[in-house]
Scaffold this active site. Structure first.
Site, PDB file in Angstrom:
ATOM      1  CE  LYS A 240      -4.463   1.038   0.191  1.00 33.30           C
ATOM      2  NZ  LYS A 240      -5.918   0.059   0.143  1.00 33.30           N
TER       3      LYS A 240
HETATM    4  N1  GLU Z   1      -7.166   0.461  -2.988  1.00 34.72           N
HETATM    5  C1  GLU Z   1      -8.278  -1.186  -3.467  1.00 34.72           C
HETATM    6  C2  GLU Z   1      -8.079  -2.308  -2.193  1.00 34.72           C
HETATM    7  O1  GLU Z   1      -8.081  -1.468  -0.674  1.00 34.72           O
HETATM    8  C3  GLU Z   1      -7.777  -1.730  -4.379  1.00 34.72           C
HETATM    9  C4  GLU Z   1      -6.137  -2.348  -4.760  1.00 34.72           C
HETATM   10  C5  GLU Z   1      -5.668  -2.959  -5.727  1.00 34.72           C
HETATM   11  O2  GLU Z   1      -6.276  -2.616  -7.202  1.00 34.72           O
HETATM   12  O3  GLU Z   1      -4.716  -2.952  -6.045  1.00 34.72           O
HETATM   13  O4  GLU Z   1      -8.487  -2.736  -2.550  1.00 34.72           O
END
Ligand code: GLU
Length: 430
Positions: free
Chosen positions: A120
């Site tokens: 993240k």
């Molecule tokens: N931000 C989204 C989540 O928290 C998607 C992450 C992604 O597609 O890599 O799952």
């Protein structure tokens, strides 16, 4: 003689003492360790991120001055594949938060069995204070700074809170310029014309709806008669609300950063989505009455969808919730105490790590399509998404029944087993 490193005190940033998001995640892991059998000897792997990068992001503001922002990219685990997870732009972003969000990505990706670890990123900035030019510059400088650890086979960012397809296009371009080759697979959630996938934007909301319907069926709830309350009416809550309304449910309360609105007969959801697209929030929508923000938690409803930020469903609020089913569209919206209260009160909580996994599932489809340069129809994507979500939900439900644990613990048991099994198979290097 000095003591072995493993007996040293845990560094403060890994500590569960302060109940920030990382502390909450550690509590969730501790709850599953007793169910991991011999794999539990690897459990410490889950309790620290593999790699965490803090970067300075200086940009020229439009007024000619230079401003510095703090950015992060955390790779929690890569045992099952490259790091994967979104990037958020928010004034409250902290390292602890990004660490927790990266760990929840590891769990989520393993829960739906896509071949990724968890990662993240984020920048501590309120993007609403930036002009379009400043937003592009902050995105590009951040991407360049984290460029040393991301890449199509290393770590693949995607949209999250306050980031979107345009920001992914800038990230893809910046990484590609630095590499000297167009690398569409370095991010997902891109515009469809740049290697993005059909259905990606709606995927998280569609996943929330799909597993929500599966759960409702298991507890004998008729979705077409349900009243739904949604917190956060963006990409996740807005789409989920629309799909529930199309299934006959009434969306009776919606809260976002602009306020809270109520309509006992059910909102005209397409009209509300149009209003939010035009005005940036639900504030000022004529098709409902304004209620106090805190009263959102008392609204009579069958389904509650927290789809905004972490820590919203606290113990005090959990005691007031009328819903029988809570579907976590956001990451980490329920505190551990609230989780226990809801369970005692017989409220079924569909945890984030399965409920909102539809987004990353279609991100995986996007990445596969980018690698093969062969693109699928929207129907193929939606069908595959629904199949994966239903299968994952059914497996988790079974673990929950067999071990008599909450769906969160069941999801963690399944995911942690997969991650630590991969960890064990790969072995420790050197
Ligand atoms: N931000 C989204 C989540 O928290 C998607 C992450 C992604 O597609 O890599 O799952």
């Amino acid at each position: 003689m000095s003591s072995p490193a493993s007996t040293l005190a845990v560094p403060s940033y890994l500590n569960a003492d302060n109940l920030g998001p990382w502390g909450i995640y550690l509590q969730q892991v501790d709850r599953v360790i007793p169910y991991l059998g011999s794999l539990s000897r690897w459990a410490d792997t889950l309790k620290r991120p593999k790699r965490a990068l803090i970067v300075d992001v200086p940009i020229h503001l439009d007024n000619g001055t230079v401003a510095h922002f703090e950015g992060y990219r955390v790779q929690h685990n890569t045992s099952r594949g490259p790091g994967k997870g979104g990037v958020r732009f928010h004034q409250d972003v902290t390292l602890s938060e990004v660490m927790a969000l990266s760990a929840w990505m590891s769990i989520k990706n393993a829960a739906v069995n896509v071949p990724y670890g968890g990662a993240k990123g984020g920048i501590r900035v309120d993007p609403r204070t930036l002009s379009m030019g400043e937003l592009e510059r902050i995105t590009r400088r951040y991407t360049s700074e984290i460029g040393i650890i991301i890449g199509p086979t290393k770590d693949i960012p995607a949209p999250d809170v306050n980031t979107n397809a345009q920001i992914m296009a800038w990230m893809m371009d910046t990484y590609s310029m630095n590499e000297g080759a167009t690398a569409t697979g370095v991010v997902t959630g891109k515009p469809v014309d740049l290697g993005g996938s059909l259905g990606r934007q709606e995927a998280t909301g569609r996943g929330v709806f799909t597993v929500g319907c599966e759960a409702a069926q298991r507890i004998g709830m008729d979705v077409s008669k349900a009243r739904v309350a949604v917190q956060g009416f963006g990409n996740v809550g807005g789409i989920a609300g629309k799909l529930f309304a199309e299934a006959g449910a009434r969306v009776v309360a919606v809260q976002d950063h602009g306020g809270t609105i109520f309509n006992g007969a059910g909102f005209d959801v397409p009209a509300l989505l149009k209003h939010v697209a035009a005005h940036g929030s639900v504030a000022g929508f004529a098709g409902g009455e304004v209620i106090a923000n805190e009263n959102f938690w008392d609204v009579d409803c069958e389904i509650l969808i927290p789809a905004a930020l972490e820590g919203q469903l606290t113990a005090a609020r959990a005691n007031r919730v009328k819903a029988k089913l809570v579907i976590e569209g956001a990451n980490g919206p329920t505190t551990p105490e609230a989780d226990d209260i809801l369970q005692e009160r017989g409220v079924l909580v569909l945890p984030d790590v399965i409920a909102n996994a539809g987004g990353v599932t279609v991100s995986y489809f996007e990445w596969v399509q980018d690698f093969s340069s062969f693109f699928w129809t929207e129907e193929e994507i939606n069908n595959r998404l629904v199949r994966i979500m239903k299968e994952a939900f059914a497996a988790i439900w079974q673990v929950g029944q067999d071990k008599k644990v909450s769906l969160r613990t069941a999801t963690f048991i399944m995911a942690c087993t997969r991650i630590l099994h991969a960890r064990e198979l790969r072995g420790l290097y050197p």
